[in-house]
Motif scaffolding. Structure first.
Motif, PDB file in Angstrom:
ATOM      1  N   ARG A  43       0.841  -1.195   0.000  1.00  0.00           N
ATOM      2  CA  ARG A  43       0.000   0.000   0.000  1.00  0.00           C
ATOM      3  C   ARG A  43       0.877   1.246   0.000  1.00  0.00           C
ATOM      4  O   ARG A  43       1.790   1.373   0.801  1.00  0.00           O
ATOM      5  N   HIS A  44       0.536   2.144  -0.890  1.00  0.00           N
ATOM      6  CA  HIS A  44       1.215   3.430  -1.062  1.00  0.00           C
ATOM      7  C   HIS A  44       0.186   4.485  -0.671  1.00  0.00           C
ATOM      8  O   HIS A  44      -0.832   4.643  -1.352  1.00  0.00           O
ATOM      9  N   ILE A  45       0.431   5.151   0.466  1.00  0.00           N
ATOM     10  CA  ILE A  45      -0.510   6.155   0.962  1.00  0.00           C
ATOM     11  C   ILE A  45       0.143   7.522   0.858  1.00  0.00           C
ATOM     12  O   ILE A  45       1.271   7.723   1.322  1.00  0.00           O
ATOM     13  N   VAL A  46      -0.574   8.456   0.235  1.00  0.00           N
ATOM     14  CA  VAL A  46      -0.085   9.821   0.088  1.00  0.00           C
ATOM     15  C   VAL A  46      -1.111  10.755   0.722  1.00  0.00           C
ATOM     16  O   VAL A  46      -2.283  10.745   0.342  1.00  0.00           O
ATOM     17  N   PHE A  88     -14.890  15.850  11.201  1.00  0.00           N
ATOM     18  CA  PHE A  88     -14.804  15.695  12.649  1.00  0.00           C
ATOM     19  C   PHE A  88     -13.431  15.249  13.125  1.00  0.00           C
ATOM     20  O   PHE A  88     -13.145  15.277  14.307  1.00  0.00           O
ATOM     21  N   ASN A  89     -12.543  14.840  12.218  1.00  0.00           N
ATOM     22  CA  ASN A  89     -11.203  14.421  12.607  1.00  0.00           C
ATOM     23  C   ASN A  89     -10.290  15.639  12.629  1.00  0.00           C
ATOM     24  O   ASN A  89      -9.920  16.168  11.596  1.00  0.00           O
ATOM     25  N   THR A  90      -9.915  16.070  13.820  1.00  0.00           N
ATOM     26  CA  THR A  90      -9.102  17.279  13.953  1.00  0.00           C
ATOM     27  C   THR A  90      -7.620  16.973  14.122  1.00  0.00           C
ATOM     28  O   THR A  90      -6.830  17.888  14.318  1.00  0.00           O
ATOM     29  N   ARG A  91      -7.232  15.718  14.049  1.00  0.00           N
ATOM     30  CA  ARG A  91      -5.828  15.353  14.248  1.00  0.00           C
ATOM     31  C   ARG A  91      -5.103  15.136  12.928  1.00  0.00           C
ATOM     32  O   ARG A  91      -4.158  14.380  12.842  1.00  0.00           O
ATOM     33  N   ASN A  92      -5.509  15.816  11.894  1.00  0.00           N
ATOM     34  CA  ASN A  92      -4.956  15.588  10.563  1.00  0.00           C
ATOM     35  C   ASN A  92      -3.783  16.489  10.224  1.00  0.00           C
ATOM     36  O   ASN A  92      -3.226  16.376   9.142  1.00  0.00           O
ATOM     37  N   ASP A  93      -3.414  17.414  11.093  1.00  0.00           N
ATOM     38  CA  ASP A  93      -2.297  18.336  10.863  1.00  0.00           C
ATOM     39  C   ASP A  93      -2.412  19.066   9.527  1.00  0.00           C
ATOM     40  O   ASP A  93      -1.425  19.374   8.889  1.00  0.00           O
ATOM     41  N   GLY A  94      -3.625  19.287   9.069  1.00  0.00           N
ATOM     42  CA  GLY A  94      -3.824  20.032   7.829  1.00  0.00           C
ATOM     43  C   GLY A  94      -3.850  19.178   6.580  1.00  0.00           C
ATOM     44  O   GLY A  94      -4.079  19.688   5.485  1.00  0.00           O
ATOM     45  N   TYR A  95      -3.595  17.868   6.700  1.00  0.00           N
ATOM     46  CA  TYR A  95      -3.678  16.985   5.541  1.00  0.00           C
ATOM     47  C   TYR A  95      -5.147  16.665   5.308  1.00  0.00           C
ATOM     48  O   TYR A  95      -5.789  16.003   6.110  1.00  0.00           O
ATOM     49  N   ASP A  96      -5.677  17.167   4.209  1.00  0.00           N
ATOM     50  CA  ASP A  96      -7.103  17.086   3.952  1.00  0.00           C
ATOM     51  C   ASP A  96      -7.513  15.983   2.984  1.00  0.00           C
ATOM     52  O   ASP A  96      -8.681  15.613   2.933  1.00  0.00           O
ATOM     53  N   PHE A  97      -6.569  15.472   2.212  1.00  0.00           N
ATOM     54  CA  PHE A  97      -6.909  14.499   1.177  1.00  0.00           C
ATOM     55  C   PHE A  97      -5.926  13.341   1.202  1.00  0.00           C
ATOM     56  O   PHE A  97      -4.770  13.502   1.598  1.00  0.00           O
ATOM     57  N   VAL A  98      -6.397  12.167   0.759  1.00  0.00           N
ATOM     58  CA  VAL A  98      -5.555  10.974   0.764  1.00  0.00           C
ATOM     59  C   VAL A  98      -5.679  10.243  -0.571  1.00  0.00           C
ATOM     60  O   VAL A  98      -6.747  10.190  -1.174  1.00  0.00           O
ATOM     61  N   LEU A  99      -4.549   9.711  -1.012  1.00  0.00           N
ATOM     62  CA  LEU A  99      -4.477   8.838  -2.171  1.00  0.00           C
ATOM     63  C   LEU A  99      -3.972   7.495  -1.662  1.00  0.00           C
ATOM     64  O   LEU A  99      -2.948   7.440  -0.974  1.00  0.00           O
ATOM     65  N   LEU A 100      -4.693   6.425  -1.971  1.00  0.00           N
ATOM     66  CA  LEU A 100      -4.285   5.069  -1.613  1.00  0.00           C
ATOM     67  C   LEU A 100      -4.129   4.287  -2.899  1.00  0.00           C
ATOM     68  O   LEU A 100      -5.063   4.223  -3.712  1.00  0.00           O
TER      69      LEU A 100
END
Length: 142
Positions: A43-46, A88-100
């Motif tokens: 898995r490659h997560i960005v 509702f997830n506030t622990r994302n440090d500003g990362y708003d989007f994910v690519l898997l």
């Protein structure tokens, strides 16, 4: 949350790796073993922190379309997903989007990296990116 320290980010990444290992994932292997042979998937997560001005419906739709186009054009991709962080997830440090992206082997990931169609995706998303974080790991196949 943009002001998080490098130490806190390092701790967060270490915690993510720890959770992945605890869930049965293993760190990226270098022996080239095929996931198909062992019931595993690479898995490659960005994680993307997109510029505020880039978070328009048109731009996000363009990025999403480019994501799924890669799956059609790059034969080594087994599975691909694009998604946005839940509000509702506030622990994302500003990362708003994910690519898997899922691959059968390290060799497939190495084909994907410099692939011309991956370059097309990077050219589309690149101007909109403030920061990016990448994690690759072996996980159990579904």
């Amino acid at each position: 949350m943009k002001g998080i320290s490098r130490t806190m980010m390092t701790m967060a990444v270490a915690a993510l790796v720890g959770m992945l290992c605890a869930s049965g994932a293993t760190l990226l292997r270098t022996d080239g073993a095929s996931a198909a042979d062992e019931g595993r998937v690479l898995r490659h997560i960005v994680l993307f922190d997109l510029k505020e001005e880039s978070q328009t419906v048109d731009i996000l739709n363009t990025i999403e379309a480019a994501t799924y186009q890669m799956a059609e054009d790059i034969e080594v991709i087994q599975h691909i997903e694009w998604g946005s962080n839940l509000d509702f997830n506030t622990r994302n440090d500003g990362y708003d989007f994910v690519l898997l992206v899922e691959f059968a082997s390290i060799e497939d990931l190495e084909v994907y990296g410099p692939h011309p169609d991956h370059d097309v995706f990077r050219a589309i998303v690149g101007p909109h990116v403030e920061r990016v974080l990448v994690v690759d790991y072996w996980g159990k196949a579904k």
